[in-house]
Design a protein around this motif. Sequence first.
Motif, PDB file in Angstrom:
ATOM      1  N   LEU A   1       0.829  -1.206   0.000  1.00  0.00           N
ATOM      2  CA  LEU A   1       0.000   0.000   0.000  1.00  0.00           C
ATOM      3  C   LEU A   1       0.864   1.257   0.000  1.00  0.00           C
ATOM      4  O   LEU A   1       0.525   2.253  -0.665  1.00  0.00           O
ATOM      5  CB  LEU A   1      -0.916  -0.002   1.234  1.00  0.00           C
ATOM      6  N   ALA A   2       1.978   1.235   0.722  1.00  0.00           N
ATOM      7  CA  ALA A   2       2.884   2.388   0.725  1.00  0.00           C
ATOM      8  C   ALA A   2       3.472   2.604  -0.670  1.00  0.00           C
ATOM      9  O   ALA A   2       3.559   3.745  -1.149  1.00  0.00           O
ATOM     10  CB  ALA A   2       3.997   2.181   1.744  1.00  0.00           C
ATOM     11  N   ALA A   3       3.855   1.502  -1.333  1.00  0.00           N
ATOM     12  CA  ALA A   3       4.407   1.609  -2.690  1.00  0.00           C
ATOM     13  C   ALA A   3       3.360   2.137  -3.667  1.00  0.00           C
ATOM     14  O   ALA A   3       3.669   2.953  -4.554  1.00  0.00           O
ATOM     15  CB  ALA A   3       4.921   0.245  -3.144  1.00  0.00           C
ATOM     16  N   ALA A   4       2.105   1.689  -3.506  1.00  0.00           N
ATOM     17  CA  ALA A   4       1.033   2.175  -4.375  1.00  0.00           C
ATOM     18  C   ALA A   4       0.784   3.665  -4.166  1.00  0.00           C
ATOM     19  O   ALA A   4       0.585   4.423  -5.130  1.00  0.00           O
ATOM     20  CB  ALA A   4      -0.247   1.382  -4.107  1.00  0.00           C
ATOM     21  N   THR A   5       0.817   4.107  -2.914  1.00  0.00           N
ATOM     22  CA  THR A   5       0.648   5.530  -2.622  1.00  0.00           C
ATOM     23  C   THR A   5       1.763   6.340  -3.261  1.00  0.00           C
ATOM     24  O   THR A   5       1.513   7.375  -3.913  1.00  0.00           O
ATOM     25  CB  THR A   5       0.654   5.770  -1.095  1.00  0.00           C
ATOM     26  N   TRP A   6       2.993   5.880  -3.113  1.00  0.00           N
ATOM     27  CA  TRP A   6       4.141   6.573  -3.696  1.00  0.00           C
ATOM     28  C   TRP A   6       4.021   6.646  -5.217  1.00  0.00           C
ATOM     29  O   TRP A   6       4.260   7.700  -5.825  1.00  0.00           O
ATOM     30  CB  TRP A   6       5.440   5.857  -3.305  1.00  0.00           C
ATOM     31  N   THR A   7       3.638   5.534  -5.850  1.00  0.00           N
ATOM     32  CA  THR A   7       3.531   5.482  -7.312  1.00  0.00           C
ATOM     33  C   THR A   7       2.486   6.461  -7.836  1.00  0.00           C
ATOM     34  O   THR A   7       2.714   7.179  -8.822  1.00  0.00           O
ATOM     35  CB  THR A   7       3.174   4.053  -7.764  1.00  0.00           C
ATOM     36  N   LEU A   8       1.347   6.526  -7.177  1.00  0.00           N
ATOM     37  CA  LEU A   8       0.278   7.420  -7.624  1.00  0.00           C
ATOM     38  C   LEU A   8       0.615   8.880  -7.380  1.00  0.00           C
ATOM     39  O   LEU A   8       0.297   9.749  -8.203  1.00  0.00           O
ATOM     40  CB  LEU A   8      -1.031   7.041  -6.924  1.00  0.00           C
ATOM     41  N   VAL A   9       1.268   9.171  -6.265  1.00  0.00           N
ATOM     42  CA  VAL A   9       1.704  10.550  -6.015  1.00  0.00           C
ATOM     43  C   VAL A   9       2.727  10.959  -7.071  1.00  0.00           C
ATOM     44  O   VAL A   9       2.699  12.079  -7.608  1.00  0.00           O
ATOM     45  CB  VAL A   9       2.280  10.701  -4.598  1.00  0.00           C
ATOM     46  N   HIS A  10       3.647  10.052  -7.395  1.00  0.00           N
ATOM     47  CA  HIS A  10       4.643  10.324  -8.434  1.00  0.00           C
ATOM     48  C   HIS A  10       3.963  10.581  -9.781  1.00  0.00           C
ATOM     49  O   HIS A  10       4.330  11.514 -10.506  1.00  0.00           O
ATOM     50  CB  HIS A  10       5.609   9.138  -8.539  1.00  0.00           C
ATOM     51  N   ALA A  11       2.948   9.781 -10.106  1.00  0.00           N
ATOM     52  CA  ALA A  11       2.246   9.937 -11.380  1.00  0.00           C
ATOM     53  C   ALA A  11       1.442  11.232 -11.444  1.00  0.00           C
ATOM     54  O   ALA A  11       1.173  11.754 -12.526  1.00  0.00           O
ATOM     55  CB  ALA A  11       1.318   8.748 -11.609  1.00  0.00           C
ATOM     56  N   SER A  12       1.080  11.778 -10.282  1.00  0.00           N
ATOM     57  CA  SER A  12       0.262  12.995 -10.256  1.00  0.00           C
ATOM     58  C   SER A  12       1.054  14.249 -10.608  1.00  0.00           C
ATOM     59  O   SER A  12       0.472  15.290 -10.904  1.00  0.00           O
ATOM     60  CB  SER A  12      -0.369  13.176  -8.866  1.00  0.00           C
ATOM     61  N   GLY A  13       2.377  14.158 -10.557  1.00  0.00           N
ATOM     62  CA  GLY A  13       3.206  15.330 -10.804  1.00  0.00           C
ATOM     63  C   GLY A  13       3.712  15.977  -9.537  1.00  0.00           C
ATOM     64  O   GLY A  13       4.658  16.763  -9.572  1.00  0.00           O
ATOM     65  N   VAL A  14       3.087  15.684  -8.397  1.00  0.00           N
ATOM     66  CA  VAL A  14       3.606  16.142  -7.098  1.00  0.00           C
ATOM     67  C   VAL A  14       4.862  15.334  -6.784  1.00  0.00           C
ATOM     68  O   VAL A  14       4.915  14.136  -7.078  1.00  0.00           O
ATOM     69  CB  VAL A  14       2.552  15.945  -5.994  1.00  0.00           C
ATOM     70  N   HIS A  15       5.872  15.970  -6.218  1.00  0.00           N
ATOM     71  CA  HIS A  15       7.110  15.233  -5.950  1.00  0.00           C
ATOM     72  C   HIS A  15       6.821  14.056  -5.028  1.00  0.00           C
ATOM     73  O   HIS A  15       6.148  14.194  -4.003  1.00  0.00           O
ATOM     74  CB  HIS A  15       8.171  16.144  -5.331  1.00  0.00           C
ATOM     75  N   ALA A  16       7.342  12.890  -5.393  1.00  0.00           N
ATOM     76  CA  ALA A  16       6.956  11.652  -4.719  1.00  0.00           C
ATOM     77  C   ALA A  16       7.357  11.601  -3.257  1.00  0.00           C
ATOM     78  O   ALA A  16       6.802  10.796  -2.492  1.00  0.00           O
ATOM     79  CB  ALA A  16       7.553  10.453  -5.465  1.00  0.00           C
ATOM     80  N   THR A  17       8.316  12.418  -2.820  1.00  0.00           N
ATOM     81  CA  THR A  17       8.710  12.406  -1.413  1.00  0.00           C
ATOM     82  C   THR A  17       7.574  12.858  -0.499  1.00  0.00           C
ATOM     83  O   THR A  17       7.571  12.548   0.694  1.00  0.00           O
ATOM     84  CB  THR A  17       9.927  13.315  -1.188  1.00  0.00           C
ATOM     85  N   VAL A  18       6.606  13.593  -1.071  1.00  0.00           N
ATOM     86  CA  VAL A  18       5.445  14.008  -0.288  1.00  0.00           C
ATOM     87  C   VAL A  18       4.713  12.788   0.264  1.00  0.00           C
ATOM     88  O   VAL A  18       4.158  12.827   1.373  1.00  0.00           O
ATOM     89  CB  VAL A  18       4.496  14.874  -1.146  1.00  0.00           C
ATOM     90  N   ALA A  19       4.727  11.689  -0.490  1.00  0.00           N
ATOM     91  CA  ALA A  19       4.053  10.466  -0.042  1.00  0.00           C
ATOM     92  C   ALA A  19       4.643   9.972   1.267  1.00  0.00           C
ATOM     93  O   ALA A  19       3.921   9.436   2.118  1.00  0.00           O
ATOM     94  CB  ALA A  19       4.161   9.385  -1.116  1.00  0.00           C
ATOM     95  N   GLY A  20       5.946  10.136   1.459  1.00  0.00           N
ATOM     96  CA  GLY A  20       6.576   9.685   2.693  1.00  0.00           C
ATOM     97  C   GLY A  20       6.022  10.398   3.914  1.00  0.00           C
ATOM     98  O   GLY A  20       5.745   9.775   4.943  1.00  0.00           O
ATOM     99  N   VAL A  21       5.838  11.711   3.814  1.00  0.00           N
ATOM    100  CA  VAL A  21       5.299  12.479   4.936  1.00  0.00           C
ATOM    101  C   VAL A  21       3.836  12.113   5.192  1.00  0.00           C
ATOM    102  O   VAL A  21       3.412  11.947   6.341  1.00  0.00           O
ATOM    103  CB  VAL A  21       5.437  13.984   4.662  1.00  0.00           C
ATOM    104  N   LEU A  22       3.054  11.985   4.125  1.00  0.00           N
ATOM    105  CA  LEU A  22       1.634  11.630   4.277  1.00  0.00           C
ATOM    106  C   LEU A  22       1.482  10.280   4.971  1.00  0.00           C
ATOM    107  O   LEU A  22       0.644  10.117   5.872  1.00  0.00           O
ATOM    108  CB  LEU A  22       0.949  11.597   2.906  1.00  0.00           C
ATOM    109  N   LEU A  23       2.279   9.306   4.580  1.00  0.00           N
ATOM    110  CA  LEU A  23       2.225   7.978   5.206  1.00  0.00           C
ATOM    111  C   LEU A  23       2.627   8.067   6.678  1.00  0.00           C
ATOM    112  O   LEU A  23       2.013   7.424   7.539  1.00  0.00           O
ATOM    113  CB  LEU A  23       3.135   7.006   4.456  1.00  0.00           C
TER     114      LEU A  23
END
Length: 424
Positions: free
Chosen positions: A217-239
Amino acid sequence: MFSRGSWPEARRIGHILRQETVGGVLLVAAAAAAILWANSPWSDVYESVRDHTAGPAALHLDLSLESWAADGLLAIFFFVAGLELKREFVAGDLRDVRRALVPVLAAVGGVVVPALIYLALTLGEPGAARGWAIPTATDIAFALAVLAVIGRFLPTALRTFLLTLAVVDDLIAIVIIALFYTAHLSVLPLLGALVPLGLFAVLVQRRVRSRRLRELLAAATWTLVHASGVHATVAGVLLAFTVPVLRGHRAGGPDAGPGLAEHFEHRFRPLSAGVAVPVFALLAAGVPLGGLDGLASALGDPVAVGVLAGLVIGKPVGIMAATWLVSRFTHADLDEELAWLDVLGLGLLAGIGFTVSLLIGELSFGGGSATDDHVKIAVLGASLTATALATVVLRLRNRAYRRIHKVETLDLDHDGVPDVYQER
């Protein structure tokens, strides 16, 4: 301000500092190796390794190794930073608003003033304004590694202040990256990321013991955030912000013990400090210096001058000014054992902006561009200058630090808890 906190918090901060110090040594070694490699006869090998692509093209993840380090490995770094920040404000000494006010406002001052100095020095330079956020970040690992060498007897409260300031600094940096360095936003993937993020939150809140599912689930969140154009490191903080700090009511209430956040910190901090950040430094810090002429050319660039001045001058000025304003308008005083020279020393240490500064430099001007190379030289120069100045200032207070250290470690009843904390 900067009074001695609780013993459990002091012990926990000490443990974190030891781990981050080791990571800082690895970071410095990786950065030095990158610079030597990029300026050696094998520099073309360095470039080919850094630009080598890998990953599933079907998911648009056929990225260069440099991009994997910046987008993927640094997500782990920001995940740990998010855990630490949440832990401090939920269960640490900073859950007291009065104690939290100083490092938070100091971090804000340490972001605003460097940005203003950078913009002032690059005024009129075409395209330079894109890099306004480069001198706003403090590198936790690098700064704490320096602190371990030059400030072994620094009082616990000041160590906690520097650590908290750097973590808040990183959180501000990730917000800046999300808001100002997202060129193209795709709403659908970003909304889609909420699904695995929500499921991850349910798993950690209910303490479901399924490590593989959590990672998926963490990898899926990171992948979708990356695909959205927002820098993928944001996913780390959200998680990180979904992870509980304290055990829930079913587990016996908050007093039953720590939640998953502390467990994840112990598990992922060595990976962040020992692998993620050093590998990023190895792939990002390599810049051809071009001898004295190349250095002169780089440091003649207004962008490089703005970055250098923002980190070396703006950071301590911003932190000192914010701290003084807190004392001025709240009638708070420094702890009687400390002096404003201590705050200046910490402000200078905060001018060591490495990991996140390099990341924002790449986002601002594009990796491999001439301006980005100048930014790297300026960040390295600023970090070395800030280290030298902080060493001079903190060494001046070394005798006082030794006296405070003796008080903080004295344990006459040999019960493992320093007497000064029991007196409190």
